[in-house]
Design a protein around this motif. Sequence first.
Motif, PDB file in Angstrom:
ATOM      1  N   ALA A  10       0.835  -0.936   0.181  1.00 41.23           N
ATOM      2  CA  ALA A  10       0.111   0.062   0.049  1.00 41.23           C
ATOM      3  C   ALA A  10       0.634   1.570  -0.589  1.00 41.23           C
ATOM      4  CB  ALA A  10      -0.809  -0.037   1.141  1.00 41.23           C
ATOM      5  N   TYR A  11       0.397   2.208  -0.459  1.00 39.15           N
ATOM      6  CA  TYR A  11       0.889   3.754  -0.555  1.00 39.15           C
ATOM      7  C   TYR A  11      -0.071   4.893   0.013  1.00 39.15           C
ATOM      8  CZ  TYR A  11       3.096   8.076  -1.875  1.00 39.15           C
ATOM      9  OH  TYR A  11       3.918   9.144  -2.336  1.00 39.15           O
ATOM     10  N   ARG A  12       0.004   5.586   0.346  1.00 40.17           N
ATOM     11  CA  ARG A  12      -0.363   6.725   0.929  1.00 40.17           C
ATOM     12  C   ARG A  12       0.647   8.101   1.205  1.00 40.17           C
ATOM     13  NH1 ARG A  12      -2.299   4.960   6.706  1.00 40.17           N
ATOM     14  NH2 ARG A  12       0.044   6.011   7.132  1.00 40.17           N
ATOM     15  N   GLN A  30      -6.486   4.725   3.449  1.00 42.36           N
ATOM     16  CA  GLN A  30      -5.920   3.507   4.959  1.00 42.36           C
ATOM     17  C   GLN A  30      -7.221   2.130   4.635  1.00 42.36           C
ATOM     18  OE1 GLN A  30      -2.618   2.313   4.908  1.00 42.36           O
ATOM     19  NE2 GLN A  30      -3.810   0.575   6.353  1.00 42.36           N
ATOM     20  N   GLU A  34      -7.437  -0.975   2.194  1.00 39.74           N
ATOM     21  CA  GLU A  34      -7.707  -2.328   2.668  1.00 39.74           C
ATOM     22  C   GLU A  34      -8.776  -2.921   2.723  1.00 39.74           C
ATOM     23  OE1 GLU A  34      -7.731  -1.518   7.049  1.00 39.74           O
ATOM     24  OE2 GLU A  34      -5.602  -0.764   7.268  1.00 39.74           O
ATOM     25  N   LEU A  44      -2.820  -7.448   2.309  1.00 34.42           N
ATOM     26  CA  LEU A  44      -2.084  -6.457   1.886  1.00 34.42           C
ATOM     27  C   LEU A  44      -0.906  -6.519   3.606  1.00 34.42           C
ATOM     28  CD1 LEU A  44      -2.167  -3.682   1.549  1.00 34.42           C
ATOM     29  CD2 LEU A  44      -3.028  -3.490   3.496  1.00 34.42           C
ATOM     30  N   THR A  47       2.647  -1.223   4.300  1.00 32.97           N
ATOM     31  CA  THR A  47       2.145   0.207   3.835  1.00 32.97           C
ATOM     32  C   THR A  47       3.739   1.388   3.913  1.00 32.97           C
ATOM     33  OG1 THR A  47      -0.030  -0.256   4.458  1.00 32.97           O
ATOM     34  CG2 THR A  47       1.093   1.866   4.465  1.00 32.97           C
ATOM     35  N   THR A  49       3.961   5.471   3.039  1.00 33.47           N
ATOM     36  CA  THR A  49       3.577   7.154   3.602  1.00 33.47           C
ATOM     37  C   THR A  49       4.246   8.529   3.052  1.00 33.47           C
ATOM     38  OG1 THR A  49       2.372   5.808   5.429  1.00 33.47           O
ATOM     39  CG2 THR A  49       1.667   8.307   5.079  1.00 33.47           C
TER      40      THR A  49
END
Length: 230
Positions: A10-12, A30, A34, A44, A47, A49
Amino acid sequence: MTVTGGRAVAYRRVSTVDQADSGLGLEAQQTAIETAAARLGLSLAETFTDAGVSGGVPLEGRPNLVAAIDALTTGDTLVIARRDRLGRDVLNVAMLARLVERKGARIVSAAGEGTEDDSPTSVLMRQIIDAFAEYERAIIRARTKSAMAAARARGQRVGCIPFGMTVAADGRTLVPNLDERAVLAEIRRLRARGYCLISIADELNQRGLRNRQGREWKASFVGQLLERHP
């Protein structure tokens, strides 16, 4: 090829210091990530960020996006809340998409946006979305520039107030904020003693100190202060 199971990274991203400090937007991203991962049967794994980073910043200025791409292996999926979280520059987004492709991985947006297969229609949709993200960024910059010019014409101060400073009674002059400068000095002292960013934030919070917005300290904001005030 449609996404059906596998490992996900995951990338935020949020653009402003306030968003990074408050978590505004990160939790929502997030949750979306998810939910999308569960819907697609993805596991997942990690993550990453980038907090307080503009969408116009190129890849080399976004260390955690680089780390997210590095973490990808063949068959993996990079999951984002929306495609504009990758950036708001068409060339930058195209470059990182190619990097992901060369890793044997793919990108999926929780918002859909034509990222779950490689049909001609989906490819076109991605290109259109990237172009509109860049256009939106340009419009925001133009509106901000115009508003700042109007404020200056009215004699108002514009722009961010550096940490450690405050605005005087005249509404324009910057004067030292002794409380913030004391906190900044303590951050530097703790860093010199070998504290990591998370430990510095924890130490400040344990002492009952709060940031400018009255909220608890976060490692991301501590890091930004040290970069701006070494």
